[in-house]
Design a protein around this motif. Sequence first.
Motif, PDB file in Angstrom:
ATOM      1  N   ASN A  20       0.831  -1.215   0.000  1.00  0.00           N
ATOM      2  CA  ASN A  20       0.000   0.000   0.000  1.00  0.00           C
ATOM      3  C   ASN A  20       0.861   1.259   0.000  1.00  0.00           C
ATOM      4  OD1 ASN A  20      -2.504  -1.291  -0.033  1.00  0.00           O
ATOM      5  ND2 ASN A  20      -2.576  -1.490   2.198  1.00  0.00           N
ATOM      6  N   LYS A  21       1.960   1.220   0.741  1.00  0.00           N
ATOM      7  CA  LYS A  21       2.862   2.375   0.787  1.00  0.00           C
ATOM      8  C   LYS A  21       3.519   2.599  -0.571  1.00  0.00           C
ATOM      9  CE  LYS A  21       4.025   2.129   5.717  1.00  0.00           C
ATOM     10  NZ  LYS A  21       5.105   1.869   6.702  1.00  0.00           N
ATOM     11  N   GLU A  23       2.382   1.911  -3.477  1.00  0.00           N
ATOM     12  CA  GLU A  23       1.400   2.427  -4.420  1.00  0.00           C
ATOM     13  C   GLU A  23       1.054   3.894  -4.176  1.00  0.00           C
ATOM     14  OE1 GLU A  23      -1.969  -0.233  -4.635  1.00  0.00           O
ATOM     15  OE2 GLU A  23      -0.658  -1.993  -4.664  1.00  0.00           O
ATOM     16  N   GLN A  24       1.501   4.443  -3.069  1.00  0.00           N
ATOM     17  CA  GLN A  24       1.222   5.848  -2.750  1.00  0.00           C
ATOM     18  C   GLN A  24       2.443   6.741  -2.967  1.00  0.00           C
ATOM     19  OE1 GLN A  24      -0.201   5.851   1.303  1.00  0.00           O
ATOM     20  NE2 GLN A  24      -1.794   4.333   0.853  1.00  0.00           N
ATOM     21  N   LYS A  25       3.570   6.168  -3.409  1.00  0.00           N
ATOM     22  CA  LYS A  25       4.823   6.922  -3.478  1.00  0.00           C
ATOM     23  C   LYS A  25       5.139   7.382  -4.906  1.00  0.00           C
ATOM     24  CE  LYS A  25       5.473   6.600   0.881  1.00  0.00           C
ATOM     25  NZ  LYS A  25       6.483   5.779   1.530  1.00  0.00           N
ATOM     26  N   HIS A  26       6.026   8.379  -4.957  1.00  0.00           N
ATOM     27  CA  HIS A  26       6.423   9.019  -6.213  1.00  0.00           C
ATOM     28  C   HIS A  26       7.951   9.008  -6.297  1.00  0.00           C
ATOM     29  CE1 HIS A  26       6.213  12.965  -8.837  1.00  0.00           C
ATOM     30  NE2 HIS A  26       6.764  11.953  -9.493  1.00  0.00           N
ATOM     31  N   GLY A  47       4.618  -1.761  -8.769  1.00  0.00           N
ATOM     32  CA  GLY A  47       3.401  -1.044  -8.430  1.00  0.00           C
ATOM     33  C   GLY A  47       3.602   0.343  -7.854  1.00  0.00           C
ATOM     34  N   GLY A  49       3.313   4.141  -7.280  1.00  0.00           N
ATOM     35  CA  GLY A  49       2.144   4.951  -7.607  1.00  0.00           C
ATOM     36  C   GLY A  49       2.387   5.914  -8.750  1.00  0.00           C
ATOM     37  N   LYS A  50       3.536   6.585  -8.717  1.00  0.00           N
ATOM     38  CA  LYS A  50       3.834   7.606  -9.718  1.00  0.00           C
ATOM     39  C   LYS A  50       5.324   7.580 -10.017  1.00  0.00           C
ATOM     40  CE  LYS A  50       2.960  12.567 -10.526  1.00  0.00           C
ATOM     41  NZ  LYS A  50       2.368  13.792  -9.923  1.00  0.00           N
ATOM     42  N   ASP A  95      -1.806   1.002 -14.407  1.00  0.00           N
ATOM     43  CA  ASP A  95      -2.230   1.635 -13.158  1.00  0.00           C
ATOM     44  C   ASP A  95      -1.226   2.668 -12.658  1.00  0.00           C
ATOM     45  OD1 ASP A  95      -4.553   0.156 -13.030  1.00  0.00           O
ATOM     46  OD2 ASP A  95      -3.632  -1.474 -11.884  1.00  0.00           O
ATOM     47  N   VAL A  96       0.004   2.610 -13.153  1.00  0.00           N
ATOM     48  CA  VAL A  96       1.054   3.527 -12.698  1.00  0.00           C
ATOM     49  C   VAL A  96       1.012   4.803 -13.528  1.00  0.00           C
ATOM     50  CG1 VAL A  96       3.541   3.868 -12.438  1.00  0.00           C
ATOM     51  CG2 VAL A  96       2.521   1.636 -11.926  1.00  0.00           C
ATOM     52  N   GLU A  97       1.083   5.943 -12.862  1.00  0.00           N
ATOM     53  CA  GLU A  97       1.159   7.218 -13.562  1.00  0.00           C
ATOM     54  C   GLU A  97       2.627   7.484 -13.925  1.00  0.00           C
ATOM     55  OE1 GLU A  97       0.180  12.007 -12.976  1.00  0.00           O
ATOM     56  OE2 GLU A  97      -0.244  10.584 -11.353  1.00  0.00           O
TER      57      GLU A  97
END
Length: 337
Positions: A20-21, A23-26, A47, A49-50, A95-97
């Motif tokens: 989860n962490k 997927e929230q990181k850049h 996975g 996030g960005k 799913d990844v930006e």
Amino acid sequence: MSERYSRQVLFKPIGKEGQNKIEQKHVLIVGCGALGSSNAEALVRAGIGKLTIIDRDYVEESNLQRQQLFTENDAIEKTPKAIAAKQRLNQINSDVEVIAHVMDATSNSLSPLIREVNLVIDATDNFDIRFIMNDLSHKHNIPWIFGSCVGSTGMSYTIIPNDSPCLYCLLEAAPLTGATCDSVGIISPAVQMVVAHQTTEALKLLIGDIKALRTRLVMFDLWNNHYQTINVNRAKKESCPTCGITPSFPYLQFESQTKTEVLCGRDTVQIRSNQKEFPLDELEKRFIDLGQVKRNPFLISLNYQNFRVVIFKDGRTFIHGTSSIEKAKKVYYQLLG
């Protein structure tokens, strides 16, 4: 949680919470050659996030031996590496930006990007850029992961502002040779070994497992079966202009920034213009009678006299066929005034 990451979640140090962490990181990757493309693919598959990629170059045939995101068509079309990477990464994990920047990495271009990320991965072959990254990461308190490889050798080190020695300190303690991929070559496994260290350290940082971080400089030579780790903690200096008690961040000063430079081992000079954007339509019309012209949305290429001139939309020019700044400037002014 998506089945896509099930095997990674089963790895106890990561688990569901760690995933989860992630997927929230850049993450910002500076350079999209061998190290950059491999790190990018690994993080996208994991996975992230960005992901933001910055690279100034385009794909050439000699890249295909080790830069795994690119194809023969990318080389034929001279597609900018950042764009080719984004296209492939979007196919791997939609799913990844993924954000791609076709531009030079300078203090001005990196500064607004680095403020928005959780981590920076070094994938450049240019120490001017690395020292700028070093200053910016310490100024904004962002960790970054150094990586370098040539021949069958490589090294990596994780730099944590206010904790570990910075790159400036590190290179005083363990100076590098002047060898480049263009002078002594490189084998793909050396790239993958550095990437394995960089991506693993990145995952540790992204999930917050600070205790698991490797605190030593790792160096290896795969061909000659050498592998060592070096304790460099004592390299950190209070007088360091980047990570010392009173930092001055010298590589962020205008006078420290290169405007004209010989690219590493490539018989090529890069010239940066103060003009922020070149009108490619107008240039194509102007060059049509001068030599063979190729064009894509990001750059225009011209065979001119004994040189190949590549002009990027963002105001940069590569003069291929010389390592003389004087000759390169002469060609530049003949074509662009």
